[in-house]
Design a protein around this motif. Structure first.
Motif, short mmCIF file in Angstrom:
data_model
loop_
_atom_site.label_atom_id
_atom_site.label_comp_id
_atom_site.label_asym_id
_atom_site.label_seq_id
_atom_site.Cartn_x
_atom_site.Cartn_y
_atom_site.Cartn_z
N THR A 106 0.83 -1.20 0.00
CA THR A 106 0.00 0.00 0.00
C THR A 106 0.87 1.26 0.00
O THR A 106 0.62 2.20 -0.75
CB THR A 106 -0.94 -0.02 1.22
N ALA A 107 1.92 1.25 0.81
CA ALA A 107 2.83 2.39 0.85
C ALA A 107 3.54 2.60 -0.48
O ALA A 107 3.81 3.73 -0.88
CB ALA A 107 3.85 2.22 1.98
N PHE A 108 3.84 1.49 -1.17
CA PHE A 108 4.46 1.58 -2.49
C PHE A 108 3.43 1.92 -3.58
O PHE A 108 3.77 2.02 -4.75
CB PHE A 108 5.14 0.25 -2.87
N GLU A 109 2.17 2.09 -3.18
CA GLU A 109 1.06 2.42 -4.09
C GLU A 109 0.83 1.34 -5.14
O GLU A 109 0.55 1.63 -6.31
CB GLU A 109 1.27 3.79 -4.72
N CYS A 110 0.92 0.09 -4.72
CA CYS A 110 0.69 -1.04 -5.63
C CYS A 110 -0.79 -1.39 -5.64
O CYS A 110 -1.44 -1.45 -4.59
CB CYS A 110 1.50 -2.26 -5.18
N ALA A 111 -1.32 -1.61 -6.83
CA ALA A 111 -2.74 -1.96 -6.99
C ALA A 111 -2.97 -3.46 -6.86
O ALA A 111 -4.09 -3.89 -6.55
CB ALA A 111 -3.24 -1.48 -8.35
N GLU A 112 -1.92 -4.25 -7.10
CA GLU A 112 -2.03 -5.71 -7.02
C GLU A 112 -0.82 -6.29 -6.34
O GLU A 112 0.28 -5.72 -6.41
CB GLU A 112 -2.12 -6.34 -8.42
N VAL A 113 -1.04 -7.45 -5.69
CA VAL A 113 0.05 -8.19 -5.08
C VAL A 113 -0.03 -9.62 -5.60
O VAL A 113 -1.10 -10.23 -5.59
CB VAL A 113 -0.04 -8.19 -3.54
N MET A 114 1.11 -10.13 -6.05
CA MET A 114 1.19 -11.49 -6.58
C MET A 114 2.06 -12.34 -5.67
O MET A 114 2.90 -11.82 -4.94
CB MET A 114 1.82 -11.47 -7.99
N LEU A 115 1.88 -13.66 -5.76
CA LEU A 115 2.77 -14.58 -5.06
C LEU A 115 2.66 -15.96 -5.69
O LEU A 115 1.72 -16.24 -6.44
CB LEU A 115 2.45 -14.65 -3.56
N GLU A 116 3.67 -16.79 -5.43
CA GLU A 116 3.64 -18.19 -5.78
C GLU A 116 3.69 -18.99 -4.49
O GLU A 116 4.37 -18.61 -3.55
CB GLU A 116 4.85 -18.60 -6.65
N CYS A 117 2.97 -20.10 -4.50
CA CYS A 117 2.90 -20.97 -3.32
C CYS A 117 2.96 -22.41 -3.81
O CYS A 117 2.34 -22.75 -4.82
CB CYS A 117 1.57 -20.70 -2.61
N ARG A 118 3.72 -23.23 -3.09
CA ARG A 118 3.75 -24.65 -3.46
C ARG A 118 2.34 -25.20 -3.50
O ARG A 118 1.54 -24.93 -2.59
CB ARG A 118 4.58 -25.46 -2.46
N ILE A 119 2.04 -25.96 -4.53
CA ILE A 119 0.71 -26.52 -4.71
C ILE A 119 0.32 -27.44 -3.54
O ILE A 119 -0.85 -27.58 -3.21
CB ILE A 119 0.59 -27.25 -6.07
N ASP A 120 1.33 -28.02 -2.87
CA ASP A 120 1.06 -28.92 -1.76
C ASP A 120 1.08 -28.21 -0.39
O ASP A 120 0.91 -28.86 0.63
CB ASP A 120 2.03 -30.10 -1.76
N ASN A 121 1.23 -26.90 -0.38
CA ASN A 121 1.24 -26.14 0.88
C ASN A 121 -0.15 -25.54 1.14
O ASN A 121 -0.38 -24.34 1.00
CB ASN A 121 2.32 -25.05 0.84
N VAL A 122 -1.06 -26.41 1.53
CA VAL A 122 -2.45 -26.00 1.74
C VAL A 122 -2.57 -25.00 2.88
O VAL A 122 -3.38 -24.07 2.82
CB VAL A 122 -3.33 -27.25 1.99
N ARG A 123 -1.77 -25.17 3.92
CA ARG A 123 -1.81 -24.25 5.07
C ARG A 123 -1.54 -22.82 4.61
O ARG A 123 -2.26 -21.89 4.99
CB ARG A 123 -0.76 -24.70 6.10
N ALA A 124 -0.52 -22.62 3.79
CA ALA A 124 -0.21 -21.28 3.29
C ALA A 124 -1.31 -20.77 2.36
O ALA A 124 -1.70 -19.60 2.43
CB ALA A 124 1.13 -21.29 2.56
N GLN A 125 -1.83 -21.64 1.52
CA GLN A 125 -2.91 -21.21 0.62
C GLN A 125 -4.11 -20.70 1.39
O GLN A 125 -4.71 -19.69 1.01
CB GLN A 125 -3.32 -22.38 -0.28
#
Length: 172
Positions: A106-125
């Motif tokens: 938000t401080a960087f004035e970003c409209a979107e945030v992206m990430l990658e997550c291991r497909i088997d890391n359900v807890r993080a998802q």
């Protein structure tokens, strides 16, 4: 996160991600872009001050139990890393670290945030979904070794995800 945190962060990094841990140089490189008026990165650490005896060899009596980093470019931010020590899983620390990254976006004035997550890391998802991230695709064989796919997730308008959140126990 500061340069003097890197060694302790690397210990946690190697414990949590033994096969694809970031190198010292990767952290140094990103931290080089985290200060000053032209900063495009935000890295934070979470410390456990209850370990004030320094039994793990820390001279300052604080144990790093989590860290997170974000990179910003234009109106797009990317979560580079989030890690929480195993003995702090389920405590809400991951959510506090993510909140700090979304505040930075938000401080960087970003409209979107992206990430990658291991497909088997359900807890993080599940954590990311609670904050409003949505799955938008896959990166096949992204995590090595093992050719584990990554789930690509996106959050639009990070300001909504951090509205009304309280202060965190992290520092940068």
């Amino acid at each position: 996160m500061r340069w003097w945190d890197i060694e302790r962060v690397l210990e946690l990094e190697k414990d949590l991600f033994p096969e694809d841990a970031w190198s010292r140089g990767m952290f140094w490189s990103d931290l080089a872009h985290a200060r000053g008026p032209e900063a495009t990165r935000r890295y934070v650490v979470a410390v456990d001050r209850r370990d004030a005896g320094g039994s793990d060899g820390d001279t300052d009596g604080e144990r790093i139990v989590g860290y997170a980093g974000l990179a910003a470019a234009g109106d797009l931010a990317d979560v580079q890393t989030i890690a929480v020590a195993r003995d702090h899983w389920g405590t809400g620390l991951g959510g506090r670290l993510l909140t700090e990254l979304l505040r930075a976006a938000t401080a960087f004035e970003c409209a979107e945030v992206m990430l990658e997550c291991r497909i088997d890391n359900v807890r993080a998802q599940k954590l990311y979904e609670r904050f409003g991230f949505e799955a938008i695709g896959f990166r096949r064989g992204y995590y090595q070794p093992g050719n584990v796919d990554a789930l690509v997730m996106r959050l639009t308008d990070p300001t909504k995800s951090v509205a009304g959140t309280q202060g965190t126990e992290t520092h940068g």
